[in-house]
Each structure stands twice: as C-alpha cells, then as structure tokens.
Design an enzyme around this catalytic site. Structure first.
Site, short mmCIF file in Angstrom:
data_model
loop_
_atom_site.label_atom_id
_atom_site.label_comp_id
_atom_site.label_asym_id
_atom_site.label_seq_id
_atom_site.Cartn_x
_atom_site.Cartn_y
_atom_site.Cartn_z
N ARG A 47 -13.94 -4.32 -5.21
CA ARG A 47 -15.06 -4.06 -6.26
C ARG A 47 -14.50 -4.95 -7.57
O ARG A 47 -13.60 -5.29 -7.76
CB ARG A 47 -14.53 -2.58 -6.44
CG ARG A 47 -15.11 -1.73 -5.41
CD ARG A 47 -16.54 -1.41 -5.72
NE ARG A 47 -17.23 -0.39 -4.64
CZ ARG A 47 -17.41 -0.86 -3.33
NH1 ARG A 47 -17.34 -1.79 -2.98
NH2 ARG A 47 -18.10 0.18 -2.73
N ASP A 54 0.95 -1.13 0.04
CA ASP A 54 -0.05 -0.09 0.04
C ASP A 54 0.92 1.24 -0.02
O ASP A 54 1.37 1.69 1.12
CB ASP A 54 -0.88 -0.06 1.17
CG ASP A 54 -2.10 1.10 1.00
OD1 ASP A 54 -1.81 2.22 0.36
OD2 ASP A 54 -3.09 0.82 1.67
N HIS A 109 -22.65 -10.33 -3.34
CA HIS A 109 -22.21 -8.97 -2.88
C HIS A 109 -22.67 -9.07 -1.55
O HIS A 109 -23.28 -7.95 -0.85
CB HIS A 109 -22.89 -7.72 -3.67
CG HIS A 109 -21.95 -6.58 -3.30
ND1 HIS A 109 -22.70 -5.29 -3.70
CD2 HIS A 109 -20.97 -6.30 -2.72
CE1 HIS A 109 -21.72 -4.43 -3.44
NE2 HIS A 109 -20.66 -5.07 -2.79
N ALA A 121 -20.84 -6.48 3.13
CA ALA A 121 -21.38 -5.87 4.10
C ALA A 121 -22.86 -6.11 4.77
O ALA A 121 -23.47 -5.53 5.56
CB ALA A 121 -21.37 -4.30 3.86
N ASP A 130 -16.94 -11.49 -4.67
CA ASP A 130 -18.21 -10.83 -4.38
C ASP A 130 -18.96 -10.21 -5.38
O ASP A 130 -20.04 -9.66 -5.03
CB ASP A 130 -18.06 -10.10 -2.93
CG ASP A 130 -19.40 -10.28 -2.01
OD1 ASP A 130 -20.03 -11.03 -2.27
OD2 ASP A 130 -19.28 -9.25 -1.26
N GLU A 163 -19.70 -13.90 -17.55
CA GLU A 163 -18.54 -14.88 -17.89
C GLU A 163 -17.97 -15.85 -17.28
O GLU A 163 -17.54 -16.73 -17.84
CB GLU A 163 -17.42 -13.72 -18.62
CG GLU A 163 -16.86 -12.92 -17.63
CD GLU A 163 -17.55 -11.60 -17.51
OE1 GLU A 163 -16.78 -10.41 -17.56
OE2 GLU A 163 -18.75 -11.36 -17.86
#
Length: 393
Positions: A230, A166, A271, A274, A254, A259
């Site tokens: 994402r 990071d 998804h 959360a 998620d 495809e």
C-alpha cells in the site's frame, strides 16, 4: 431469491458460484441483499436497508465503509491469499529491476533509434547499466502473511538470505514459512540487516508511514526498497531524501506518486499487483463462495469485521444473531429460546473486537416466528437477527 449488485466487473467464473435459481446478479440494483466489488469506492454510498453482506474481491478493504457495515451488522468479506501468487511474482520482478538496470537500459536502447551502428553503440553504452546480482544478498520481509511467506520462501530458492518480521504471525503462516527465514525483533532490525526490503502489511492508522526517516536511518547505504502492499506505508518525502543521500539506491513501488516523476532511481508500476486473470478469478470465486455460504447458512469465513463462525449444514433450521460483545448475552439469548420452547441442537458463539456472532442450530422453529424475532431484537445489544434454512439449498 437474493439480489447481488456488482460495483465492478467481476470474473464470470466467480459469479457462476451464485446459482441462478437463488441469485439475481445486477450491476444497477438499488436494493440488493449483497454487494460484490473490487476497487469501487463505497464510502459515499448509502447502505440500503436490505443489504446483508459486502464482498471485496481482493485482500484490502480500504474502499469499503467497514465501520458503518459493522454498526448495521453487515459482514465485509475479502479474499486473503487470492492474489498472493500474482503479487509474489511482481515482487520478484521488482527485486530484479531494482538491481539490474533493466528498465533504464531498455529506455536507453529505444533512444538509439536511427543509430548508424547500433551494435557498436550498445556495446559502448552498456557499462552505464551495470547492476548487482541478488544471490547471496539479504532480503528483509516486513509482514509474513499469505504474500510475505510466498516472497520469503521464493527468495530463499533464489539463493538469498531472508530475515522477516511480523509480530502477529499466524499459525497458518508459520506452518508455511521456511525455517531458514531468520526472525527479527523489530522493523529497525530488519532494515539494518537487509540489502533489499519488501513490505507486506496492511495499511492501518498504526502502520501509516511504517517506512519513514527514522527507520531508514538504520538502513545500509545502497539499500533497495520495494512496496507492492500500500502506498501509505511509505513516507515518500523520506524516501526522496534517502535516495538523495545514497541511503536508498532504488525504490520500486506499485503506487505512483507525483513527487517521484522524473526521478531515475524510482521505478513505478500502475498498481499491477493483482492484475492477472488468474488472480481476478481466484478472488471472485473466493468471495462469491463466502457470500453464498453466509446468505444460505449464516456461515462466516474471511470477514474483516466479523469473527469466523461456521457450522456445517445438517438440514435443521438455524438462527444467526449478531450483537455487541458484552457479558451475559448467551444467558439472555437462552431465555428467549426457552420462552419459545426451542430446543438447541448446536450453538457456536465467536467474537471479534466489540462484535460477537452466534449460529444457533435448532430442532425446529416456533409457528410464531415474528414474535421470536421481536424478542431477540428486544435484547438491547442485539444488532441483527436472521432465520435461515427451512429448506436445503
């Protein structure tokens, strides 16, 4: 009195942070001062003239027109870390199901309905669902924010080696990150060292397809890739190609995509990152408190487009001024306060990109407040002015 429009179902524990004496919560309000939402897509919405703030009960703000809000001087709040534990737990489950063939094995067991001797069939077929343990393997964590740090530390507790990357590691994250996490110099370095890779970075134009064919070329054969951040961070076609060549053994995501349908080496969840009651409550509470603090006192915390800027309330009136981040603004603002004989008790000025924000605490405000506001707006780069706190909330 402030009217707040909710564009999704928001946890009542969060909405309780907005006292009924000062706030009206209405999911159909046409002229609200604030908006709270989760996944609703605001991009086609017109921003009403009275709108002062938008609060997204989650970390990502891809569904909010942040640029348009910034042009209007409207802060967009979010809840970084509010769903971090929920996502961490799902990532850990992703680690296990990427290795141990739990999902495929469970589906196979269901297909044995009606078998004459179920126990015998199970014993004969279980060898097809062998999978490796994660202990002693290396997990690469790309992105060491609130979620990435939790995942990295938890993986260490599970007996894994962890390498992280990071370039924008914050001081707060660094304090919480275990010193046992090896720091990598690049994404390619992480990929080359890892048996498992997990993504925890935001989706921006610069991060789209972070995992692509070129990056995957550095991976070991049989690497397992997890994406609970994402969908657009991963080039799906590159993943399919890597699976076909054996470069990737499994992809757990998620973010379902057409495809991937029918591919046994891709495990998709709907998804769920959360999707826990605790996470929804945490995020709702965070953004409701942020929204309340901004509307009451002009304080800004956890905004994606405004700089953090908070001044504890001391009973005195205050002026919030949002303007373009250019030179000599403090001097121009000071000239207006001098003209109106305003004594400044405290002034905080912070900037973020092209935007700057001021909180000015005053001993008193002039009787002609309209003239003061007009003079502040007459400064060419001023976007928004608010007079606050004549009475304690």
């Amino acid at each position: 009195m402030y009217t707040i429009r909710t564009l999704n179902n928001i946890a009542p524990t969060g909405l309780k942070k907005l006292p009924k004496r000062d706030f009206i919560i209405n999911d159909a309000a046409q002229d609200p001062q604030g908006i709270i939402l989760r996944s609703f897509d605001m991009h086609k919405m017109e921003l009403n003239e009275s709108l002062m703030a938008v609060a997204r009960a989650g970390a990502g703000t891809n569904n909010v027109p942040v640029d348009r809000c910034t042009e209007r001087g409207i802060p967009v709040f979010n809840a970084p870390g509010g769903n971090a534990n929920a996502v961490k737990e799902l990532v850990l489950s992703g680690l296990f199901i990427s290795s141990r063939r739990i999902v495929a094995g469970s589906k196979w067991i269901q297909s044995l309905e009606g078998a004459e001797n179920l126990d015998k069939a199970v014993e004969a077929g279980k060898k097809n669902y062998i999978g490796p343990e994660i202990m002693g393997k290396t997990l690469g964590v790309i992105g060491l924010g609130a979620i990435g740090v939790l995942v990295a530390n938890a993986a260490l507790d599970l007996g894994m080696d962890v390498v992280g990357y990071d370039p924008y590691l914050s001081l707060e994250s660094a304090w919480h990150l275990s010193p046992a996490v090896e720091k990598a110099d690049s994404i390619e370095d992480v990929v080359a060292k890892s048996d498992y890779i997990t993504l925890h970075i935001p989706l921006l134009e610069s991060t789209k397809h972070t995992i692509n064919e070129s990056v995957l070329a550095h991976a070991k054969d049989g690497t397992r890739l997890l994406n609970f951040a994402r969908g657009g961070l991963v080039d799906n076609e590159a993943v399919l190609k890597a699976i076909a060549t054996g470069k990737l053994a499994r992809y757990v995501t998620d973010f379902p995509a057409a495809e991937f349908m029918g591919n046994d080496n891709v495990i998709m969840t709907p998804h769920l990152g959360a999707s826990t009651p605790e996470s929804e409550e945490n995020c709702a509470i965070m953004v409701a408190e942020e929204l309340r603090d901004y509307l009451y006192y002009g304080n800004v915390k956890n905004s994606v487009n405004f700089p953090n800027c908070t001044v504890p309330y001391n009973g005195k009136p205050r002026i919030a001024v949002c303007h373009k981040n250019i030179v000599n603004m403090i001097g121009q603002l000071g000239a207006v306060f001098t003209k109106h004989c305003i004594n400044i008790d405290k002034l905080v000025n912070n900037s973020k990109g092209d935007l700057a924000y001021n909180l000015i605490v005053c001993d008193s405000l002039p009787e002609d407040e309209t003239s003061l506001i007009n003079d502040l707006y007459a400064i060419n780069s001023v976007i928004n002015v608010r007079l606050l706190n004549k009475e304690e909330k």
